[in-house]
Design a protein around this motif. Structure first.
Motif, mmCIF file in Angstrom:
data_model
loop_
_atom_site.group_PDB
_atom_site.id
_atom_site.type_symbol
_atom_site.label_atom_id
_atom_site.label_comp_id
_atom_site.label_asym_id
_atom_site.label_seq_id
_atom_site.Cartn_x
_atom_site.Cartn_y
_atom_site.Cartn_z
ATOM 1 N N PHE A 40 17.684 -86.416 41.795
ATOM 2 C CA PHE A 40 16.281 -86.538 42.628
ATOM 3 C C PHE A 40 15.767 -87.631 43.095
ATOM 4 C CE2 PHE A 40 11.621 -85.761 42.121
ATOM 5 C CZ PHE A 40 11.448 -84.776 42.750
ATOM 6 N N ASN A 41 16.047 -88.445 42.080
ATOM 7 C CA ASN A 41 15.316 -89.180 43.607
ATOM 8 C C ASN A 41 15.245 -89.994 44.949
ATOM 9 O OD1 ASN A 41 13.479 -90.169 41.386
ATOM 10 N ND2 ASN A 41 14.382 -91.542 40.410
ATOM 11 N N ASP A 42 17.325 -90.095 45.007
ATOM 12 C CA ASP A 42 18.194 -90.222 45.621
ATOM 13 C C ASP A 42 17.407 -89.698 47.057
ATOM 14 O OD1 ASP A 42 20.481 -91.506 47.045
ATOM 15 O OD2 ASP A 42 21.459 -90.273 46.393
ATOM 16 N N ILE A 43 17.244 -87.970 46.698
ATOM 17 C CA ILE A 43 16.979 -87.074 47.973
ATOM 18 C C ILE A 43 15.369 -87.443 48.202
ATOM 19 C CG2 ILE A 43 16.286 -84.969 47.826
ATOM 20 C CD1 ILE A 43 18.687 -83.683 45.538
ATOM 21 N N ARG A 44 14.375 -87.615 47.057
ATOM 22 C CA ARG A 44 13.263 -88.219 47.674
ATOM 23 C C ARG A 44 13.183 -89.196 48.948
ATOM 24 N NH1 ARG A 44 8.891 -87.307 44.288
ATOM 25 N NH2 ARG A 44 7.962 -87.730 46.105
ATOM 26 N N THR A 45 13.778 -90.160 48.345
ATOM 27 C CA THR A 45 13.822 -91.395 49.055
ATOM 28 C C THR A 45 15.063 -91.560 50.374
ATOM 29 O OG1 THR A 45 15.685 -92.550 47.704
ATOM 30 C CG2 THR A 45 12.981 -92.999 46.965
ATOM 31 N N THR A 46 16.059 -91.232 50.170
ATOM 32 C CA THR A 46 16.708 -91.256 51.374
ATOM 33 C C THR A 46 17.141 -90.312 52.437
ATOM 34 O OG1 THR A 46 18.967 -90.842 50.389
ATOM 35 C CG2 THR A 46 18.492 -93.389 50.059
ATOM 36 N N LEU A 47 16.282 -88.930 51.932
ATOM 37 C CA LEU A 47 16.750 -87.776 52.654
ATOM 38 C C LEU A 47 16.339 -88.214 54.593
ATOM 39 C CD1 LEU A 47 17.173 -85.178 52.610
ATOM 40 C CD2 LEU A 47 14.486 -84.387 52.741
ATOM 41 N N PRO A 48 15.056 -88.647 54.517
ATOM 42 C CA PRO A 48 14.931 -88.788 56.266
ATOM 43 C C PRO A 48 15.989 -89.702 56.403
ATOM 44 C CG PRO A 48 13.513 -89.408 54.847
ATOM 45 C CD PRO A 48 14.076 -88.598 53.793
ATOM 46 N N LEU A 49 16.724 -90.195 55.904
ATOM 47 C CA LEU A 49 17.812 -91.463 56.766
ATOM 48 C C LEU A 49 18.905 -90.585 56.772
ATOM 49 C CD1 LEU A 49 16.512 -94.380 54.444
ATOM 50 C CD2 LEU A 49 15.482 -93.938 56.580
ATOM 51 N N ARG A 50 19.603 -89.039 56.543
ATOM 52 C CA ARG A 50 20.717 -89.261 55.690
ATOM 53 C C ARG A 50 20.842 -88.291 57.960
ATOM 54 N NH1 ARG A 50 23.425 -88.996 50.984
ATOM 55 N NH2 ARG A 50 22.304 -90.523 49.547
ATOM 56 N N HIS A 51 21.929 -88.185 57.919
ATOM 57 C CA HIS A 51 22.722 -86.936 58.889
ATOM 58 C C HIS A 51 21.709 -85.610 58.746
ATOM 59 C CE1 HIS A 51 23.984 -85.409 62.220
ATOM 60 N NE2 HIS A 51 25.154 -85.128 61.537
ATOM 61 N N LYS A 52 21.100 -84.871 59.125
ATOM 62 C CA LYS A 52 21.195 -83.589 59.202
ATOM 63 C C LYS A 52 21.732 -82.626 59.667
ATOM 64 C CE LYS A 52 16.839 -83.208 61.672
ATOM 65 N NZ LYS A 52 17.537 -84.186 62.683
ATOM 66 N N ARG A 53 22.156 -81.468 59.443
ATOM 67 C CA ARG A 53 22.921 -80.637 59.764
ATOM 68 C C ARG A 53 21.984 -78.947 59.234
ATOM 69 N NH1 ARG A 53 27.051 -83.317 55.991
ATOM 70 N NH2 ARG A 53 28.528 -84.092 57.974
ATOM 71 N N GLN A 54 22.103 -77.914 60.902
ATOM 72 C CA GLN A 54 22.023 -76.932 60.657
ATOM 73 C C GLN A 54 22.153 -75.903 59.890
ATOM 74 O OE1 GLN A 54 19.450 -75.786 63.179
ATOM 75 N NE2 GLN A 54 18.711 -74.788 61.924
ATOM 76 N N ALA A 55 21.587 -75.502 58.780
ATOM 77 C CA ALA A 55 21.904 -74.932 57.631
ATOM 78 C C ALA A 55 22.430 -73.591 58.311
ATOM 79 C CB ALA A 55 21.235 -74.258 57.391
ATOM 80 N N PRO A 56 23.994 -72.577 58.191
ATOM 81 C CA PRO A 56 24.297 -72.109 58.382
ATOM 82 C C PRO A 56 22.911 -70.542 57.875
ATOM 83 C CG PRO A 56 26.339 -73.187 57.392
ATOM 84 C CD PRO A 56 24.580 -73.043 56.499
ATOM 85 N N PRO A 57 23.679 -69.856 58.464
ATOM 86 C CA PRO A 57 22.539 -68.311 58.563
ATOM 87 C C PRO A 57 22.435 -67.607 56.860
ATOM 88 C CG PRO A 57 23.782 -68.035 60.697
ATOM 89 C CD PRO A 57 24.392 -69.428 59.300
ATOM 90 N N TYR A 58 23.089 -67.433 56.695
ATOM 91 C CA TYR A 58 23.503 -67.408 54.774
ATOM 92 C C TYR A 58 21.734 -68.166 54.288
ATOM 93 C CZ TYR A 58 24.286 -67.263 49.907
ATOM 94 O OH TYR A 58 24.772 -67.213 48.239
ATOM 95 N N PHE A 59 21.877 -69.542 54.430
ATOM 96 C CA PHE A 59 20.864 -69.869 53.683
ATOM 97 C C PHE A 59 19.065 -69.927 53.962
ATOM 98 C CE2 PHE A 59 24.413 -72.317 52.934
ATOM 99 C CZ PHE A 59 24.751 -72.196 51.410
ATOM 100 N N GLU A 60 18.846 -69.321 55.221
ATOM 101 C CA GLU A 60 17.433 -69.006 55.486
ATOM 102 C C GLU A 60 16.496 -67.695 55.207
ATOM 103 O OE1 GLU A 60 18.470 -66.613 59.787
ATOM 104 O OE2 GLU A 60 19.189 -68.290 60.899
ATOM 105 N N ARG A 61 17.254 -67.426 53.484
ATOM 106 C CA ARG A 61 16.868 -66.696 53.018
ATOM 107 C C ARG A 61 15.577 -68.293 52.538
ATOM 108 N NH1 ARG A 61 20.567 -65.767 48.159
ATOM 109 N NH2 ARG A 61 22.410 -65.023 50.342
ATOM 110 N N TYR A 62 16.135 -69.511 52.688
ATOM 111 C CA TYR A 62 15.193 -70.488 52.140
ATOM 112 C C TYR A 62 13.965 -71.317 53.194
ATOM 113 C CZ TYR A 62 18.506 -69.710 48.519
ATOM 114 O OH TYR A 62 19.341 -69.287 47.339
ATOM 115 N N GLY A 63 14.476 -70.337 54.499
ATOM 116 C CA GLY A 63 13.114 -70.922 55.355
ATOM 117 C C GLY A 63 13.757 -70.724 56.756
#
Length: 109
Positions: A40-63
């Motif tokens: 949880f802390n890793d996600i909260r502190t390093t998410l902006p620094l991580r390489h981001k990828r476009q999520a597949p259509p399956y996950f669009e239910r989350y936004g």
């Protein structure tokens, strides 16, 4: 930059420690709790620094538009944080909407 987490994602992390302990992934409840808190802390502190990828259509239910970043915790398990990005008053906000691991969701990626 700011990282926010939906209440249901917070609840997932609270349940994760219990699940990991009761299914014997960790021999001690404290170790399972530390694992879940560390992720949880890793996600909260390093998410902006991580390489981001476009999520597949399956996950669009989350936004939409939805992105994901990978968090490797050991040689067998990768966690995926799914999020949307907003700009508010000139600040970038990452809103974590869903978290899953390769054992459960990798076939959708």
């Amino acid at each position: 930059m700011k990282v926010l987490v939906l209440p249901e994602v917070r609840q997932y992390f609270e349940e994760l420690a219990r699940i990991l302990y009761t299914k014997d992934y960790f021999g001690y409840e404290e170790a399972a709790l530390q694992y879940a808190e560390g992720l949880f802390n890793d996600i909260r502190t390093t998410l902006p620094l991580r390489h981001k990828r476009q999520a597949p259509p399956y996950f669009e239910r989350y936004g939409k538009p939805l992105f994901y970043a990978v968090f490797r915790k050991n040689k067998n398990t990768q966690w995926y944080a799914f999020f949307t990005i907003y700009k508010e008053s000139g600040e970038t906000i990452y809103l974590v909407r869903f978290v899953g691991n390769n054992h459960v969701i990798s076939h959708h990626l």
